[in-house]
Write a protein that holds these residues in place. Structure first.
Motif, PDB file in Angstrom:
ATOM      1  N   GLN A 198       0.674  -1.231   0.105  1.00  0.00           N
ATOM      2  CA  GLN A 198      -0.022  -0.108   0.137  1.00  0.00           C
ATOM      3  C   GLN A 198       0.914   1.298   0.008  1.00  0.00           C
ATOM      4  O   GLN A 198       0.565   2.278  -0.680  1.00  0.00           O
ATOM      5  CB  GLN A 198      -0.966  -0.038   1.085  1.00  0.00           C
ATOM      6  N   ASP A 202       1.336   4.130  -2.589  1.00  0.00           N
ATOM      7  CA  ASP A 202       1.032   5.580  -2.390  1.00  0.00           C
ATOM      8  C   ASP A 202       2.131   6.540  -2.656  1.00  0.00           C
ATOM      9  O   ASP A 202       2.123   7.707  -2.430  1.00  0.00           O
ATOM     10  CB  ASP A 202       0.555   5.535  -0.853  1.00  0.00           C
ATOM     11  N   THR A 266      -3.847  -3.069  -6.473  1.00  0.00           N
ATOM     12  CA  THR A 266      -2.673  -2.552  -5.562  1.00  0.00           C
ATOM     13  C   THR A 266      -1.368  -3.181  -6.221  1.00  0.00           C
ATOM     14  O   THR A 266      -0.135  -2.535  -6.532  1.00  0.00           O
ATOM     15  CB  THR A 266      -2.741  -2.748  -4.094  1.00  0.00           C
ATOM     16  N   PRO A 416      -3.817   5.025  -5.999  1.00  0.00           N
ATOM     17  CA  PRO A 416      -4.519   5.328  -4.595  1.00  0.00           C
ATOM     18  C   PRO A 416      -4.221   6.636  -4.110  1.00  0.00           C
ATOM     19  O   PRO A 416      -4.909   7.268  -3.661  1.00  0.00           O
ATOM     20  CB  PRO A 416      -4.397   4.271  -3.714  1.00  0.00           C
ATOM     21  N   MET A 417      -2.569   7.019  -4.242  1.00  0.00           N
ATOM     22  CA  MET A 417      -2.388   8.000  -3.329  1.00  0.00           C
ATOM     23  C   MET A 417      -2.916   9.349  -4.332  1.00  0.00           C
ATOM     24  O   MET A 417      -3.481  10.165  -3.274  1.00  0.00           O
ATOM     25  CB  MET A 417      -0.701   8.348  -3.566  1.00  0.00           C
ATOM     26  N   ARG A 419      -5.770   9.503  -5.775  1.00  0.00           N
ATOM     27  CA  ARG A 419      -7.297   9.165  -5.797  1.00  0.00           C
ATOM     28  C   ARG A 419      -7.744   9.853  -4.579  1.00  0.00           C
ATOM     29  O   ARG A 419      -8.764  10.622  -4.256  1.00  0.00           O
ATOM     30  CB  ARG A 419      -7.753   7.784  -5.851  1.00  0.00           C
ATOM     31  N   ARG A 420      -6.789   9.684  -3.509  1.00  0.00           N
ATOM     32  CA  ARG A 420      -7.180  10.298  -2.180  1.00  0.00           C
ATOM     33  C   ARG A 420      -7.152  11.672  -1.979  1.00  0.00           C
ATOM     34  O   ARG A 420      -7.648  12.360  -1.226  1.00  0.00           O
ATOM     35  CB  ARG A 420      -6.209   9.515  -1.077  1.00  0.00           C
ATOM     36  N   LEU A 421      -6.378  12.346  -2.950  1.00  0.00           N
ATOM     37  CA  LEU A 421      -6.125  13.856  -3.135  1.00  0.00           C
ATOM     38  C   LEU A 421      -7.286  14.469  -3.798  1.00  0.00           C
ATOM     39  O   LEU A 421      -7.460  15.747  -3.759  1.00  0.00           O
ATOM     40  CB  LEU A 421      -4.869  14.104  -3.824  1.00  0.00           C
ATOM     41  N   GLY A 429      -4.216  17.946   1.366  1.00  0.00           N
ATOM     42  CA  GLY A 429      -3.472  16.387   1.012  1.00  0.00           C
ATOM     43  C   GLY A 429      -2.222  16.948   0.509  1.00  0.00           C
ATOM     44  O   GLY A 429      -1.098  15.995   0.619  1.00  0.00           O
ATOM     45  N   GLN A 437       6.679  11.858  -2.684  1.00  0.00           N
ATOM     46  CA  GLN A 437       5.172  11.649  -3.306  1.00  0.00           C
ATOM     47  C   GLN A 437       4.773  12.598  -4.152  1.00  0.00           C
ATOM     48  O   GLN A 437       4.078  12.324  -5.227  1.00  0.00           O
ATOM     49  CB  GLN A 437       4.513  11.337  -2.040  1.00  0.00           C
TER      50      GLN A 437
END
Length: 485
Positions: A198, A202, A266, A416-417, A419-421, A429, A437
Protein backbone atom coordinates in the motif's frame (compact mmCIF):
# COMPACT_ATOMS: atom_id res chain seq x y z
CA UNK A 1 39.90 -59.03 -1.03
CA UNK A 2 42.05 -61.21 1.24
CA UNK A 3 45.62 -60.74 2.47
CA UNK A 4 45.08 -57.36 4.16
CA UNK A 5 47.97 -56.26 6.34
CA UNK A 6 47.54 -54.90 9.91
CA UNK A 7 49.15 -51.61 10.90
CA UNK A 8 48.10 -49.81 7.72
CA UNK A 9 47.32 -46.05 7.78
CA UNK A 10 43.66 -45.38 7.05
CA UNK A 11 41.50 -42.29 6.51
CA UNK A 12 37.71 -42.10 6.85
CA UNK A 13 35.35 -40.06 4.73
CA UNK A 14 31.74 -39.67 5.95
CA UNK A 15 28.97 -37.69 4.28
CA UNK A 16 25.22 -37.22 4.54
CA UNK A 17 22.92 -35.10 2.36
CA UNK A 18 19.35 -33.88 2.68
CA UNK A 19 17.88 -36.60 0.51
CA UNK A 20 19.60 -39.28 2.59
CA UNK A 21 18.40 -38.25 6.02
CA UNK A 22 15.40 -40.59 6.09
CA UNK A 23 17.13 -43.74 4.86
CA UNK A 24 20.86 -43.11 5.39
CA UNK A 25 23.13 -43.07 8.40
CA UNK A 26 24.16 -39.88 10.11
CA UNK A 27 27.79 -38.88 9.75
CA UNK A 28 28.38 -39.81 13.38
CA UNK A 29 27.08 -43.34 12.89
CA UNK A 30 29.05 -43.69 9.67
CA UNK A 31 32.27 -42.64 11.38
CA UNK A 32 31.64 -45.01 14.28
CA UNK A 33 31.12 -48.03 12.00
CA UNK A 34 34.11 -47.07 9.84
CA UNK A 35 36.33 -46.80 12.92
CA UNK A 36 35.09 -50.18 14.16
CA UNK A 37 35.93 -51.85 10.83
CA UNK A 38 39.35 -50.20 10.85
CA UNK A 39 40.03 -51.47 14.39
CA UNK A 40 38.89 -54.98 13.43
CA UNK A 41 41.50 -55.00 10.65
CA UNK A 42 44.20 -53.51 12.87
CA UNK A 43 44.43 -50.27 10.88
CA UNK A 44 45.38 -46.90 12.36
CA UNK A 45 42.93 -44.13 11.51
CA UNK A 46 45.09 -41.10 10.74
CA UNK A 47 42.41 -38.58 9.65
CA UNK A 48 38.62 -38.28 9.46
CA UNK A 49 36.96 -36.05 6.86
CA UNK A 50 33.26 -35.20 7.33
CA UNK A 51 30.77 -33.38 5.06
CA UNK A 52 27.42 -32.92 6.76
CA UNK A 53 24.34 -31.75 4.85
CA UNK A 54 26.20 -31.94 1.54
CA UNK A 55 24.93 -33.57 -1.62
CA UNK A 56 27.39 -35.38 -3.90
CA UNK A 57 25.25 -35.36 -7.05
CA UNK A 58 25.82 -33.19 -10.11
CA UNK A 59 22.94 -30.99 -8.90
CA UNK A 60 24.66 -30.11 -5.61
CA UNK A 61 24.57 -26.41 -4.76
CA UNK A 62 27.02 -26.51 -1.85
CA UNK A 63 30.70 -27.39 -2.14
CA UNK A 64 32.04 -30.41 -0.22
CA UNK A 65 34.87 -28.68 1.64
CA UNK A 66 35.98 -31.80 3.53
CA UNK A 67 36.00 -33.84 0.30
CA UNK A 68 38.37 -31.33 -1.32
CA UNK A 69 40.67 -31.65 1.71
CA UNK A 70 40.44 -35.46 1.42
CA UNK A 71 41.61 -35.38 -2.18
CA UNK A 72 44.53 -33.15 -1.27
CA UNK A 73 45.45 -35.43 1.63
CA UNK A 74 45.32 -38.56 -0.54
CA UNK A 75 47.58 -36.88 -3.09
CA UNK A 76 50.22 -35.67 -0.62
CA UNK A 77 50.22 -37.90 2.48
CA UNK A 78 50.92 -41.59 2.99
CA UNK A 79 47.58 -43.38 3.04
CA UNK A 80 47.05 -47.12 2.66
CA UNK A 81 43.25 -47.41 2.96
CA UNK A 82 40.29 -45.08 2.39
CA UNK A 83 37.29 -46.23 4.45
CA UNK A 84 33.76 -45.43 3.24
CA UNK A 85 30.52 -46.56 4.85
CA UNK A 86 29.13 -47.18 1.34
CA UNK A 87 30.31 -46.30 -2.17
CA UNK A 88 27.76 -43.52 -2.68
CA UNK A 89 29.25 -41.60 0.29
CA UNK A 90 32.25 -40.90 -1.93
CA UNK A 91 30.14 -39.45 -4.72
CA UNK A 92 27.01 -39.68 -6.84
CA UNK A 93 28.48 -37.87 -9.82
CA UNK A 94 30.19 -40.24 -12.25
CA UNK A 95 33.07 -38.05 -13.34
CA UNK A 96 34.05 -37.17 -9.76
CA UNK A 97 33.81 -40.80 -8.61
CA UNK A 98 36.04 -41.93 -11.49
CA UNK A 99 38.57 -39.23 -10.55
CA UNK A 100 38.65 -40.54 -6.96
CA UNK A 101 39.23 -44.12 -8.17
CA UNK A 102 42.05 -42.99 -10.46
CA UNK A 103 43.67 -40.96 -7.69
CA UNK A 104 43.57 -43.90 -5.30
CA UNK A 105 44.98 -46.23 -7.96
CA UNK A 106 47.88 -43.86 -8.70
CA UNK A 107 48.66 -43.43 -5.01
CA UNK A 108 48.29 -47.12 -4.18
CA UNK A 109 45.36 -46.47 -1.82
CA UNK A 110 42.87 -49.28 -1.27
CA UNK A 111 39.18 -48.56 -0.71
CA UNK A 112 37.31 -50.35 2.05
CA UNK A 113 33.49 -50.23 1.90
CA UNK A 114 31.88 -51.10 5.25
CA UNK A 115 28.52 -52.21 3.86
CA UNK A 116 30.29 -54.48 1.35
CA UNK A 117 32.47 -55.97 4.12
CA UNK A 118 35.28 -55.83 1.63
CA UNK A 119 38.49 -54.01 0.79
CA UNK A 120 39.18 -53.25 -2.88
CA UNK A 121 42.60 -53.10 -4.53
CA UNK A 122 42.29 -50.82 -7.52
CA UNK A 123 45.27 -52.46 -9.23
CA UNK A 124 43.00 -55.48 -9.58
CA UNK A 125 40.83 -54.95 -12.72
CA UNK A 126 37.84 -56.79 -11.19
CA UNK A 127 37.95 -54.65 -8.05
CA UNK A 128 38.23 -51.48 -10.12
CA UNK A 129 35.27 -52.53 -12.28
CA UNK A 130 33.13 -53.32 -9.22
CA UNK A 131 33.65 -49.85 -7.77
CA UNK A 132 33.25 -48.19 -11.18
CA UNK A 133 29.89 -49.95 -11.55
CA UNK A 134 28.97 -48.76 -8.08
CA UNK A 135 29.59 -45.24 -9.31
CA UNK A 136 27.28 -45.76 -12.30
CA UNK A 137 24.57 -47.15 -10.00
CA UNK A 138 24.92 -44.24 -7.56
CA UNK A 139 24.73 -41.67 -10.37
CA UNK A 140 21.68 -43.47 -11.83
CA UNK A 141 19.91 -43.43 -8.46
CA UNK A 142 20.68 -39.72 -8.15
CA UNK A 143 19.15 -39.04 -11.58
CA UNK A 144 16.04 -41.08 -10.71
CA UNK A 145 15.65 -39.23 -7.42
CA UNK A 146 15.87 -35.88 -9.15
CA UNK A 147 13.33 -36.92 -11.78
CA UNK A 148 10.89 -38.01 -9.07
CA UNK A 149 11.35 -34.68 -7.32
CA UNK A 150 10.85 -32.71 -10.55
CA UNK A 151 7.69 -34.67 -11.39
CA UNK A 152 6.34 -33.88 -7.95
CA UNK A 153 7.24 -30.21 -8.28
CA UNK A 154 5.60 -29.96 -11.73
CA UNK A 155 2.47 -31.71 -10.50
CA UNK A 156 2.19 -29.37 -7.54
CA UNK A 157 2.74 -26.34 -9.76
CA UNK A 158 0.03 -27.47 -12.20
CA UNK A 159 -2.44 -27.94 -9.35
CA UNK A 160 -1.50 -24.66 -7.67
CA UNK A 161 -0.04 -26.38 -4.60
CA UNK A 162 2.86 -24.73 -2.75
CA UNK A 163 6.31 -26.29 -2.86
CA UNK A 164 9.65 -25.56 -1.28
CA UNK A 165 10.37 -22.49 0.80
CA UNK A 166 7.37 -21.00 2.57
CA UNK A 167 6.25 -17.68 1.10
CA UNK A 168 6.58 -14.88 3.65
CA UNK A 169 3.15 -13.88 4.93
CA UNK A 170 1.80 -17.43 5.07
CA UNK A 171 1.92 -20.54 7.26
CA UNK A 172 1.17 -24.15 6.41
CA UNK A 173 -1.23 -26.40 8.28
CA UNK A 174 -0.86 -30.17 8.65
CA UNK A 175 -3.00 -33.01 9.97
CA UNK A 176 -2.06 -35.31 12.88
CA UNK A 177 -0.02 -37.51 10.54
CA UNK A 178 2.02 -34.63 9.19
CA UNK A 179 0.22 -34.46 5.84
CA UNK A 180 -0.10 -31.01 4.28
CA UNK A 181 -3.58 -29.47 4.45
CA UNK A 182 -3.38 -25.85 3.31
CA UNK A 183 -1.32 -22.70 3.06
CA UNK A 184 -3.05 -19.85 4.87
CA UNK A 185 -2.18 -16.25 5.76
CA UNK A 186 -0.08 -15.62 8.85
CA UNK A 187 -1.65 -12.49 10.28
CA UNK A 188 1.44 -10.63 11.51
CA UNK A 189 3.49 -11.19 8.35
CA UNK A 190 0.50 -10.68 6.03
CA UNK A 191 0.00 -7.24 7.58
CA UNK A 192 3.62 -6.37 6.72
CA UNK A 193 3.14 -7.41 3.08
CA UNK A 194 -0.07 -5.39 2.76
CA UNK A 195 1.46 -2.32 4.41
CA UNK A 196 4.50 -2.37 2.16
CA UNK A 197 2.41 -2.76 -1.00
CA UNK A 198 0.00 0.00 0.00
CA UNK A 199 2.83 2.38 0.79
CA UNK A 200 4.51 1.65 -2.55
CA UNK A 201 1.18 2.28 -4.30
CA UNK A 202 0.93 5.56 -2.37
CA UNK A 203 4.28 6.72 -3.71
CA UNK A 204 6.68 5.79 -0.90
CA UNK A 205 10.13 4.46 -1.83
CA UNK A 206 11.32 0.94 -1.07
CA UNK A 207 14.25 2.47 0.78
CA UNK A 208 12.07 4.51 3.15
CA UNK A 209 9.86 1.49 3.89
CA UNK A 210 12.88 -0.70 4.62
CA UNK A 211 14.29 1.94 6.98
CA UNK A 212 10.96 2.22 8.78
CA UNK A 213 10.56 -1.56 9.15
CA UNK A 214 14.06 -1.80 10.59
CA UNK A 215 13.41 1.04 13.03
CA UNK A 216 10.25 -0.76 14.19
CA UNK A 217 12.13 -4.03 14.63
CA UNK A 218 9.99 -5.99 12.16
CA UNK A 219 11.71 -9.35 11.47
CA UNK A 220 12.76 -9.96 7.87
CA UNK A 221 11.58 -13.03 5.90
CA UNK A 222 14.89 -14.76 6.61
CA UNK A 223 15.39 -13.43 10.12
CA UNK A 224 18.90 -12.50 11.14
CA UNK A 225 20.35 -9.15 12.10
CA UNK A 226 20.90 -7.48 8.72
CA UNK A 227 17.38 -6.14 8.48
CA UNK A 228 15.22 -5.13 5.55
CA UNK A 229 16.77 -3.84 2.33
CA UNK A 230 15.43 -1.93 -0.66
CA UNK A 231 15.64 -5.03 -2.86
CA UNK A 232 13.74 -7.18 -0.32
CA UNK A 233 10.82 -4.76 -0.31
CA UNK A 234 10.75 -4.65 -4.11
CA UNK A 235 10.89 -8.43 -4.55
CA UNK A 236 8.14 -8.87 -2.00
CA UNK A 237 5.54 -6.47 -3.40
CA UNK A 238 5.92 -7.62 -7.04
CA UNK A 239 5.81 -11.35 -6.22
CA UNK A 240 2.80 -12.85 -8.09
CA UNK A 241 2.32 -15.29 -5.22
CA UNK A 242 0.67 -12.50 -3.24
CA UNK A 243 -2.16 -12.26 -5.77
CA UNK A 244 -2.53 -16.06 -5.61
CA UNK A 245 -0.62 -16.83 -8.81
CA UNK A 246 1.53 -19.99 -8.83
CA UNK A 247 5.11 -19.41 -10.01
CA UNK A 248 7.33 -22.24 -11.27
CA UNK A 249 10.86 -21.69 -12.58
CA UNK A 250 10.22 -17.95 -12.59
CA UNK A 251 7.03 -18.24 -14.66
CA UNK A 252 3.38 -17.84 -13.74
CA UNK A 253 1.83 -21.23 -14.47
CA UNK A 254 -1.69 -20.66 -13.18
CA UNK A 255 -3.79 -19.80 -10.13
CA UNK A 256 -2.57 -20.89 -6.70
CA UNK A 257 -4.76 -22.66 -4.17
CA UNK A 258 -3.94 -20.25 -1.34
CA UNK A 259 -5.73 -16.94 -0.64
CA UNK A 260 -4.32 -13.69 -2.03
CA UNK A 261 -2.84 -11.12 0.35
CA UNK A 262 -3.02 -8.24 -2.16
CA UNK A 263 -5.78 -7.06 -4.46
CA UNK A 264 -4.83 -7.00 -8.11
CA UNK A 265 -5.12 -3.22 -8.46
CA UNK A 266 -2.64 -2.52 -5.66
CA UNK A 267 -0.32 -5.19 -7.04
CA UNK A 268 -0.57 -3.70 -10.54
CA UNK A 269 0.35 -0.25 -9.22
CA UNK A 270 3.39 -1.68 -7.40
CA UNK A 271 4.60 -3.50 -10.52
CA UNK A 272 4.11 -0.36 -12.62
CA UNK A 273 6.04 1.83 -10.19
CA UNK A 274 8.92 -0.54 -9.59
CA UNK A 275 9.52 -1.88 -13.12
CA UNK A 276 9.17 1.29 -15.20
CA UNK A 277 12.71 2.29 -16.22
CA UNK A 278 11.49 5.76 -17.22
CA UNK A 279 10.66 6.62 -13.62
CA UNK A 280 13.88 5.57 -11.89
CA UNK A 281 14.87 9.15 -11.17
CA UNK A 282 11.63 9.67 -9.27
CA UNK A 283 12.69 7.03 -6.76
CA UNK A 284 16.18 8.44 -6.26
CA UNK A 285 16.33 9.15 -2.51
CA UNK A 286 19.06 11.75 -3.06
CA UNK A 287 16.71 14.04 -5.05
CA UNK A 288 15.43 16.85 -2.79
CA UNK A 289 13.61 19.17 -5.20
CA UNK A 290 10.13 18.83 -6.62
CA UNK A 291 10.91 19.00 -10.34
CA UNK A 292 14.51 17.74 -10.67
CA UNK A 293 14.64 15.36 -13.63
CA UNK A 294 10.93 15.92 -14.37
CA UNK A 295 10.90 19.28 -16.14
CA UNK A 296 12.61 19.17 -19.55
CA UNK A 297 14.21 21.86 -21.69
CA UNK A 298 11.95 22.72 -24.63
CA UNK A 299 14.96 23.49 -26.83
CA UNK A 300 17.21 20.42 -26.38
CA UNK A 301 15.02 18.02 -24.38
CA UNK A 302 17.56 17.84 -21.57
CA UNK A 303 16.39 17.32 -18.00
CA UNK A 304 16.70 20.21 -15.58
CA UNK A 305 18.14 20.38 -12.07
CA UNK A 306 18.50 22.98 -9.33
CA UNK A 307 21.72 25.02 -9.23
CA UNK A 308 22.86 28.26 -7.62
CA UNK A 309 22.49 31.09 -10.13
CA UNK A 310 24.12 34.20 -8.71
CA UNK A 311 21.75 35.33 -5.95
CA UNK A 312 19.11 32.61 -6.17
CA UNK A 313 18.51 28.93 -6.86
CA UNK A 314 17.17 28.02 -10.29
CA UNK A 315 16.19 25.07 -12.43
CA UNK A 316 18.72 24.94 -15.24
CA UNK A 317 19.07 22.79 -18.36
CA UNK A 318 21.66 20.25 -17.25
CA UNK A 319 23.25 19.27 -20.62
CA UNK A 320 23.53 22.64 -22.39
CA UNK A 321 22.32 25.38 -20.01
CA UNK A 322 19.78 26.47 -22.66
CA UNK A 323 17.18 27.81 -20.23
CA UNK A 324 16.76 28.56 -16.55
CA UNK A 325 14.04 29.72 -14.19
CA UNK A 326 13.88 30.57 -10.52
CA UNK A 327 13.21 27.44 -8.50
CA UNK A 328 10.46 28.87 -6.31
CA UNK A 329 8.60 30.50 -9.21
CA UNK A 330 8.37 27.25 -11.15
CA UNK A 331 7.52 25.06 -8.15
CA UNK A 332 4.78 27.45 -6.98
CA UNK A 333 3.25 27.57 -10.46
CA UNK A 334 3.28 23.79 -10.94
CA UNK A 335 1.92 23.20 -7.43
CA UNK A 336 -0.97 25.58 -8.08
CA UNK A 337 -1.81 23.74 -11.34
CA UNK A 338 -1.74 20.33 -9.64
CA UNK A 339 -3.95 21.45 -6.76
CA UNK A 340 -6.42 23.16 -9.11
CA UNK A 341 -6.60 20.08 -11.29
CA UNK A 342 -7.18 17.71 -8.38
CA UNK A 343 -9.72 20.03 -6.71
CA UNK A 344 -12.14 19.83 -9.64
CA UNK A 345 -15.17 17.58 -9.11
CA UNK A 346 -14.55 15.85 -12.45
CA UNK A 347 -10.84 15.30 -11.73
CA UNK A 348 -11.00 11.50 -11.90
CA UNK A 349 -12.73 11.58 -15.28
CA UNK A 350 -10.13 14.01 -16.57
CA UNK A 351 -7.25 11.87 -15.35
CA UNK A 352 -8.27 8.61 -17.02
CA UNK A 353 -11.14 6.71 -18.64
CA UNK A 354 -13.31 4.79 -16.15
CA UNK A 355 -12.17 1.32 -17.25
CA UNK A 356 -8.41 1.99 -17.23
CA UNK A 357 -7.91 0.18 -13.91
CA UNK A 358 -9.40 -3.04 -15.27
CA UNK A 359 -7.49 -2.72 -18.55
CA UNK A 360 -4.25 -2.24 -16.66
CA UNK A 361 -4.76 -5.42 -14.65
CA UNK A 362 -5.71 -7.39 -17.78
CA UNK A 363 -2.64 -6.07 -19.58
CA UNK A 364 -0.33 -7.12 -16.74
CA UNK A 365 -1.77 -10.64 -16.89
CA UNK A 366 -1.44 -10.73 -20.67
CA UNK A 367 2.21 -9.67 -20.51
CA UNK A 368 3.01 -12.33 -17.91
CA UNK A 369 1.26 -15.05 -19.90
CA UNK A 370 3.04 -14.13 -23.14
CA UNK A 371 6.41 -14.06 -21.41
CA UNK A 372 5.71 -17.56 -20.12
CA UNK A 373 4.82 -18.66 -23.68
CA UNK A 374 8.03 -17.12 -25.03
CA UNK A 375 10.08 -18.90 -22.36
CA UNK A 376 8.43 -22.13 -23.46
CA UNK A 377 9.52 -21.53 -27.05
CA UNK A 378 13.08 -20.80 -25.85
CA UNK A 379 13.08 -24.14 -24.01
CA UNK A 380 11.78 -25.91 -27.12
CA UNK A 381 14.52 -24.36 -29.27
CA UNK A 382 17.17 -25.38 -26.74
CA UNK A 383 15.98 -29.00 -27.02
CA UNK A 384 16.09 -28.85 -30.82
CA UNK A 385 12.32 -28.82 -31.21
CA UNK A 386 12.28 -25.48 -33.03
CA UNK A 387 14.51 -24.07 -35.75
CA UNK A 388 16.42 -20.79 -35.19
CA UNK A 389 14.39 -19.17 -37.97
CA UNK A 390 11.13 -20.30 -36.38
CA UNK A 391 12.22 -19.02 -32.98
CA UNK A 392 13.25 -15.65 -34.45
CA UNK A 393 9.81 -15.20 -36.05
CA UNK A 394 7.95 -16.11 -32.84
CA UNK A 395 10.28 -13.93 -30.77
CA UNK A 396 9.71 -10.86 -32.95
CA UNK A 397 5.95 -11.27 -32.73
CA UNK A 398 5.70 -12.01 -29.03
CA UNK A 399 8.24 -9.41 -27.89
CA UNK A 400 6.28 -6.66 -29.66
CA UNK A 401 3.05 -7.86 -28.06
CA UNK A 402 4.70 -8.14 -24.63
CA UNK A 403 6.13 -4.62 -24.87
CA UNK A 404 2.72 -3.21 -25.79
CA UNK A 405 1.00 -5.08 -22.94
CA UNK A 406 3.60 -4.00 -20.39
CA UNK A 407 3.27 -0.38 -21.50
CA UNK A 408 -0.50 -0.64 -21.03
CA UNK A 409 0.00 -2.27 -17.63
CA UNK A 410 2.18 0.63 -16.56
CA UNK A 411 -0.58 3.09 -17.49
CA UNK A 412 -2.30 2.70 -14.16
CA UNK A 413 -5.49 4.72 -14.11
CA UNK A 414 -5.39 6.64 -10.83
CA UNK A 415 -3.03 5.33 -8.14
CA UNK A 416 -4.56 5.27 -4.63
CA UNK A 417 -2.34 8.15 -3.50
CA UNK A 418 -3.71 10.44 -6.23
CA UNK A 419 -7.26 9.17 -5.79
CA UNK A 420 -7.21 10.27 -2.15
CA UNK A 421 -6.08 13.76 -3.14
CA UNK A 422 -9.01 14.39 -5.45
CA UNK A 423 -11.66 16.78 -4.15
CA UNK A 424 -11.95 19.92 -1.99
CA UNK A 425 -9.14 18.78 0.31
CA UNK A 426 -6.56 18.54 -2.47
CA UNK A 427 -4.44 21.45 -1.21
CA UNK A 428 -4.21 20.11 2.34
CA UNK A 429 -3.56 16.59 1.05
CA UNK A 430 -0.77 17.87 -1.19
CA UNK A 431 0.95 19.57 1.76
CA UNK A 432 0.85 16.29 3.71
CA UNK A 433 2.89 14.46 1.05
CA UNK A 434 6.66 14.27 1.23
CA UNK A 435 8.77 15.45 -1.72
CA UNK A 436 9.10 11.96 -3.19
CA UNK A 437 5.32 11.52 -3.22
CA UNK A 438 4.75 15.00 -4.66
CA UNK A 439 7.24 14.22 -7.43
CA UNK A 440 5.33 11.01 -8.15
CA UNK A 441 2.05 12.93 -8.51
CA UNK A 442 3.57 15.54 -10.83
CA UNK A 443 5.10 12.83 -13.01
CA UNK A 444 1.80 10.98 -13.22
CA UNK A 445 -0.14 14.09 -14.19
CA UNK A 446 2.18 16.21 -16.30
CA UNK A 447 4.76 16.29 -19.08
CA UNK A 448 6.47 19.58 -18.17
CA UNK A 449 8.62 21.45 -20.71
CA UNK A 450 10.19 24.89 -20.25
CA UNK A 451 10.97 27.33 -23.08
CA UNK A 452 13.35 30.31 -23.12
CA UNK A 453 12.58 33.75 -21.73
CA UNK A 454 11.18 36.17 -24.28
CA UNK A 455 13.44 39.12 -24.97
CA UNK A 456 12.64 42.08 -22.72
CA UNK A 457 10.42 40.05 -20.32
CA UNK A 458 10.97 40.88 -16.67
CA UNK A 459 8.33 38.76 -15.00
CA UNK A 460 7.52 35.05 -15.18
CA UNK A 461 5.59 34.25 -18.34
CA UNK A 462 3.44 31.07 -18.06
CA UNK A 463 3.66 30.66 -21.84
CA UNK A 464 7.23 29.45 -21.34
CA UNK A 465 5.46 26.24 -20.27
CA UNK A 466 3.04 26.32 -23.21
CA UNK A 467 4.34 23.15 -24.88
CA UNK A 468 3.70 21.13 -21.70
CA UNK A 469 0.77 18.69 -21.59
CA UNK A 470 -1.38 16.80 -19.15
CA UNK A 471 -0.67 13.07 -19.42
CA UNK A 472 -3.03 11.46 -21.90
CA UNK A 473 -4.07 14.84 -23.37
CA UNK A 474 -3.35 15.68 -27.02
CA UNK A 475 -3.57 19.45 -26.44
CA UNK A 476 -0.72 21.53 -25.08
CA UNK A 477 -1.30 23.89 -22.19
CA UNK A 478 -0.92 26.81 -24.61
CA UNK A 479 -3.92 25.57 -26.61
CA UNK A 480 -6.01 25.14 -23.46
CA UNK A 481 -5.08 28.62 -22.22
CA UNK A 482 -5.94 30.12 -25.61
CA UNK A 483 -9.52 28.82 -25.29
CA UNK A 484 -10.02 29.48 -21.57
CA UNK A 485 -8.17 32.75 -21.28
Amino acid sequence: MSGEKPGLRAVIYARVSDDDKKQGRSVGEQEQECRQDGADHGWTVAEVFVDNDRSASRYARKAREAYVKLLDYLATARVDVLILWESSRGGRELEGWAALLNLCRRQGVRIHVVTHRRTYDLENPRDWRTLAEDGVDSAYESEKTRERILRSVRAKAASGKPHGKLLYGYRRTYDDRGNFIAQVPRDDEAAVVREAAQRIADGASCYSIAQDFNARGIPTPRGGEQGWSLSQIKRMVINPGYIAQRVHNGKIVGPADWPALLDEQTYSVCVARLTDEKRKTLRDTSVKHLLTGIVACQKCGGRMRVQKNRTHYAYMCKPNFCVSIKQQLLEDFITALVVERLSRPDALDLLSPPDTDERSVRAAREAAEKRARLDGWYDSAARGGLSPAGLAHIERTLLAEIEAAEEQARTVAVPPMVRRLVGPGAEAGWRDLDVAQQREVVSLLMDVRLGPTQRGARRFDPMRLGTSRWRGDTKTWAKHWATTG
